[in-house]
Design a protein around this motif. Structure first.
Motif, PDB file in Angstrom:
ATOM      1  N   ASN A  35       0.827  -1.212   0.000  1.00 56.94           N
ATOM      2  CA  ASN A  35       0.000   0.000   0.000  1.00 56.94           C
ATOM      3  C   ASN A  35       0.859   1.258   0.000  1.00 56.94           C
ATOM      4  OD1 ASN A  35      -2.455  -1.286  -0.128  1.00 56.94           O
ATOM      5  ND2 ASN A  35      -2.696  -1.389   2.091  1.00 56.94           N
ATOM      6  N   PHE A  36       1.971   1.237   0.748  1.00 57.31           N
ATOM      7  CA  PHE A  36       2.882   2.381   0.743  1.00 57.31           C
ATOM      8  C   PHE A  36       3.469   2.582  -0.653  1.00 57.31           C
ATOM      9  CE2 PHE A  36       7.225   4.023   1.000  1.00 57.31           C
ATOM     10  CZ  PHE A  36       6.973   5.264   1.561  1.00 57.31           C
ATOM     11  N   LEU A  37       3.898   1.497  -1.282  1.00 54.63           N
ATOM     12  CA  LEU A  37       4.480   1.603  -2.622  1.00 54.63           C
ATOM     13  C   LEU A  37       3.458   2.125  -3.637  1.00 54.63           C
ATOM     14  CD1 LEU A  37       6.582  -1.682  -2.656  1.00 54.63           C
ATOM     15  CD2 LEU A  37       7.397   0.662  -2.281  1.00 54.63           C
ATOM     16  N   SER A  80       3.814   5.496  -5.763  1.00 55.07           N
ATOM     17  CA  SER A  80       3.683   5.485  -7.214  1.00 55.07           C
ATOM     18  C   SER A  80       2.710   6.569  -7.675  1.00 55.07           C
ATOM     19  CB  SER A  80       3.202   4.121  -7.697  1.00 55.07           C
ATOM     20  OG  SER A  80       2.965   4.132  -9.085  1.00 55.07           O
ATOM     21  N   LYS A  81       1.584   6.659  -7.005  1.00 52.86           N
ATOM     22  CA  LYS A  81       0.591   7.681  -7.366  1.00 52.86           C
ATOM     23  C   LYS A  81       1.156   9.074  -7.155  1.00 52.86           C
ATOM     24  CE  LYS A  81      -3.457   4.798  -6.517  1.00 52.86           C
ATOM     25  NZ  LYS A  81      -4.601   4.511  -5.639  1.00 52.86           N
ATOM     26  N   LYS A  82       1.888   9.273  -6.067  1.00 54.87           N
ATOM     27  CA  LYS A  82       2.505  10.577  -5.814  1.00 54.87           C
ATOM     28  C   LYS A  82       3.543  10.913  -6.887  1.00 54.87           C
ATOM     29  CE  LYS A  82       3.681  11.522  -1.536  1.00 54.87           C
ATOM     30  NZ  LYS A  82       4.174  11.344  -0.153  1.00 54.87           N
ATOM     31  N   ALA A  83       4.296   9.912  -7.321  1.00 57.59           N
ATOM     32  CA  ALA A  83       5.312  10.136  -8.352  1.00 57.59           C
ATOM     33  C   ALA A  83       4.663  10.595  -9.652  1.00 57.59           C
ATOM     34  CB  ALA A  83       6.117   8.859  -8.580  1.00 57.59           C
ATOM     35  N   HIS A  84       3.520  10.013  -9.996  1.00 56.88           N
ATOM     36  CA  HIS A  84       2.811  10.420 -11.216  1.00 56.88           C
ATOM     37  C   HIS A  84       2.297  11.852 -11.108  1.00 56.88           C
ATOM     38  CE1 HIS A  84       2.971   6.641 -13.391  1.00 56.88           C
ATOM     39  NE2 HIS A  84       2.717   6.023 -12.256  1.00 56.88           N
ATOM     40  N   GLU A  85       2.120  12.314  -9.873  1.00 55.88           N
ATOM     41  CA  GLU A  85       1.664  13.692  -9.642  1.00 55.88           C
ATOM     42  C   GLU A  85       2.828  14.632  -9.353  1.00 55.88           C
ATOM     43  OE1 GLU A  85      -1.010  13.242  -6.365  1.00 55.88           O
ATOM     44  OE2 GLU A  85      -2.423  12.022  -7.516  1.00 55.88           O
ATOM     45  N   ALA A  86       4.068  14.119  -9.421  1.00 57.05           N
ATOM     46  CA  ALA A  86       5.283  14.888  -9.131  1.00 57.05           C
ATOM     47  C   ALA A  86       5.280  15.434  -7.709  1.00 57.05           C
ATOM     48  CB  ALA A  86       5.493  16.002 -10.154  1.00 57.05           C
ATOM     49  N   VAL A  87       4.785  14.623  -6.763  1.00 57.88           N
ATOM     50  CA  VAL A  87       4.755  14.987  -5.349  1.00 57.88           C
ATOM     51  C   VAL A  87       5.825  14.166  -4.636  1.00 57.88           C
ATOM     52  CG1 VAL A  87       3.366  14.953  -3.242  1.00 57.88           C
ATOM     53  CG2 VAL A  87       2.301  15.530  -5.438  1.00 57.88           C
TER      54      VAL A  87
END
Length: 135
Positions: free
Chosen positions: A97-99, A103-110
């Motif tokens: 769940n953390f990964l 991953s979702k944050k990386a796609h949002e550049a966060v």
């Protein structure tokens, strides 16, 4: 282009060609079928392939053909979060769940703060008596 853009002598830039990167992705994302690829490559003489002067992409392509492994299936396809990965049964402390959140944050550049700044709840603290990071 990136190498030319780095002007600081404090930054060391290492790279290798795309064929090696694809093979790394196949091995990293592969399942038990990739074992056959590795074995076939070994039989073809691939032994010191992490050294670029020994890497022979044609032998790896032949090994892929012989073992019926499609590089694109492992290296290029988009994976869904609910897919079962070959390493899902291994408990490394960091939760899936953390990964997924990362991953979702990386796609949002966060970005995520370092553990020294704030615990992100990755799950690894269970290996250190509930403490995420010790100074």
């Amino acid at each position: 282009m990136l190498k030319r853009a780095i002007s600081s002598k404090q930054i060391k830039y290492n790279h290798h060609d795309a064929k090696t990167s694809v093979l790394e992705a196949v091995i990293a994302r592969g399942d038990r079928r990739v074992a056959g690829l590795i074995y076939e490559a070994f039989k073809l003489g691939c032994t010191f392939d992490s050294w670029s002067e020994h890497f022979d992409g044609e032998k790896w392509n032949e090994a892929a053909r012989l073992s019926n492994v499609d590089f694109a299936f492992y290296a290029n396809r988009r994976r869904e979060y609910d897919e079962v990965f070959p390493w899902d049964h291994i408990d490394i402390g960091v939760t899936k769940n953390f990964l997924i959140r990362e991953s979702k944050k990386a796609h949002e550049a966060v970005t995520t703060p370092q553990c020294r700044e704030k615990c992100s709840g990755c799950g690894a603290s269970k290996f250190n008596k509930g403490v995420c990071y010790e100074n």
